[in-house]
Design an enzyme around this catalytic site. Structure first.
Site, PDB file in Angstrom:
ATOM      1  N   SER A 168       0.837  -1.205   0.000  1.00 25.23           N
ATOM      2  CA  SER A 168       0.000   0.000   0.000  1.00 25.23           C
ATOM      3  C   SER A 168       0.873   1.257   0.000  1.00 25.23           C
ATOM      4  CB  SER A 168      -0.913   0.016   1.228  1.00 25.23           C
ATOM      5  OG  SER A 168      -1.755  -1.113   1.253  1.00 25.23           O
ATOM      6  N   GLU A 251      -0.876  -3.493  14.799  1.00 25.69           N
ATOM      7  CA  GLU A 251      -1.903  -3.208  13.798  1.00 25.69           C
ATOM      8  C   GLU A 251      -3.302  -3.301  14.389  1.00 25.69           C
ATOM      9  OE1 GLU A 251      -2.511  -4.350   9.098  1.00 25.69           O
ATOM     10  OE2 GLU A 251      -1.817  -5.891  10.478  1.00 25.69           O
TER      11      GLU A 251
END
Length: 396
Positions: A168, A251
């Site tokens: 990403s 995360e």
């Protein structure tokens, strides 16, 4: 599990809400609600300017220690920040991978020299990071990485050959943290290293991947004798798996509560559309909307429970291990609900090719939710083996 906040924390909520109201305007007004998954292509330079605005106001990395530029904010205050940021329509954070993943990892596992070198750029909104984990043969099975890192004794540098995929924001990033194999012939969790690489160098090629939405926030990254300094390995050769798992634990941190509010914004838009086009009169759709609301409340409660058990080194609590499976399945179903509420209009592009409206884009992107970051099948294995202590799935 704490469902309410103290008077002091509610004062903190008013502070951040007031700052956002006063600053998320003018040149930044068009950024409201833009960016983030499925919309990362929108306004990258303006969102980087917004990161610097946040930093100037002291609203980046608030959970970090004050000695590294943070506020030493409590878990409750970090939750409040992410909730209010989402509530205000704050744009998708260009710096979220550095702030939410690499920063806590360096605080837990990095050297002091690495912290001094890399944390200020993250804190100030001037340096951006991407994550070099997945490969064509190592997606959900992350331990199967083949990218090689060898140490050149003569030059005193690590050299890299291999490929990463689904990276990403690679085109917008200054650095990448890379999981690579340091021990020839090793396999699985052993023989891995965790490295910090500059993206702007001759040995790195980035190729955008076109998605269903017509955008390319994901990329392939190729390494051909790319390099980093000897001191840019986090921990020792062989420590890569431990560090990488710490990243995955971070995360599932406090930003998950902000994600919940982004989901709430999407559900609110579905409800608005249902009322406007008459879909709300359909009892089946009304029930599905109610089920989506209930599911989102359950997700928030589990997030609060999860945050109460997360360790400082990113070690996942058992509650954390169900999070990805739950939210990705719920969100995929929300995308289906959105299209059913739109009815025939869901198949019509409003302004030409790939000019998707908000719900169309959300639907297409949610098709990947149960795949990226670990497929649902892999998530069930993790729950069974690591959370419940069941026997490992037979390997070929």
């Amino acid at each position: 599990m704490q469902l309410n906040f103290s008077a002091e924390n509610e004062q903190f909520r008013r502070e951040i809400a007031g700052w956002l109201e006063a600053n998320l305007c003018g040149e930044f007004e068009p950024l409201r609600g833009r960016g983030g998954p499925g919309d990362e292509h929108s306004y990258p330079e303006q969102r980087k300017a917004w990161e610097r605005e946040l930093a100037a106001g002291g609203w980046t990395c608030i959970g970090w220690p004050e000695s590294y530029g943070g506020r030493d904010a409590s878990i409750e205050q970090q939750v409040i920040f992410h909730e209010e940021y989402a509530r205000a329509g704050g744009p998708g954070r260009m710096g979220h991978i550095g702030e939410g993943l690499l920063g806590p990892t360096l605080l837990a596992f990095g050297s002091e020299a690495q912290r001094q070198r890399y944390l200020p750029g993250i804190r100030n909104g001037t340096e951006y990071w991407c994550q070099g984990y997945s490969e064509p043969g190592a997606g959900s099975d992350l331990a199967n990485v083949k990218t090689r890192a060898r140490f050149d004794q003569q030059r005193g540098r690590w050299l890299f050959d291999g490929q990463k995929t689904w990276t990403s924001n690679a085109l917008e990033s200054d650095f990448c943290f890379v999981l690579a194999r340091t021990e020839p012939g090793s396999s699985g969790h052993k023989g891995l290293g965790f490295f910090l690489l500059a993206m702007e160098q001759p040995g790195i090629e980035i190729r955008p991947i076109r998605q269903l939405t017509g955008t390319s926030e994901f990329n392939e990254v190729f390494f051909d004798a790319a390099e980093c300094a000897a001191e840019d390995i986090v921990g020792d050769p062989g420590d890569g798996w431990k560090v990488a798992m710490g990243v995955l634990g971070f995360e599932r941190g406090v930003s998950t509560l902000g994600q919940n509010l982004l989901f709430q914004n999407e559900l609110d838009e579905i409800v608005r559309r249902a009322k406007a086009n008459g879909a709300a009169r359909d009892p089946v759709l009304r029930q599905r909307i109610a089920d989506a609301h209930i599911g989102l409340r359950i997700l928030r409660c589990n997030c609060l429970r999860m945050l109460s058990g997360n360790a400082a080194d990113g070690t996942l609590s058992r509650e954390s291990m169900i999070y990805k499976l739950y939210w990705s399945t719920w969100h995929r179903n929300l995308g289906k609900l959105a299209m059913d509420v739109l009815g025939p209009e869901s198949e019509i592009l409003e302004d030409g090719p790939y000019q998707l409206n908000r719900l169309q884009s959300m639907y297409l992107f949610t098709r990947a939710d149960t795949i990226y970051g670990g497929t649902n099948q892999i998530q069930r294995n993790i729950i069974a083996e690591r959370a419940l202590g069941m026997p490992r799935e037979p390997r070929g």
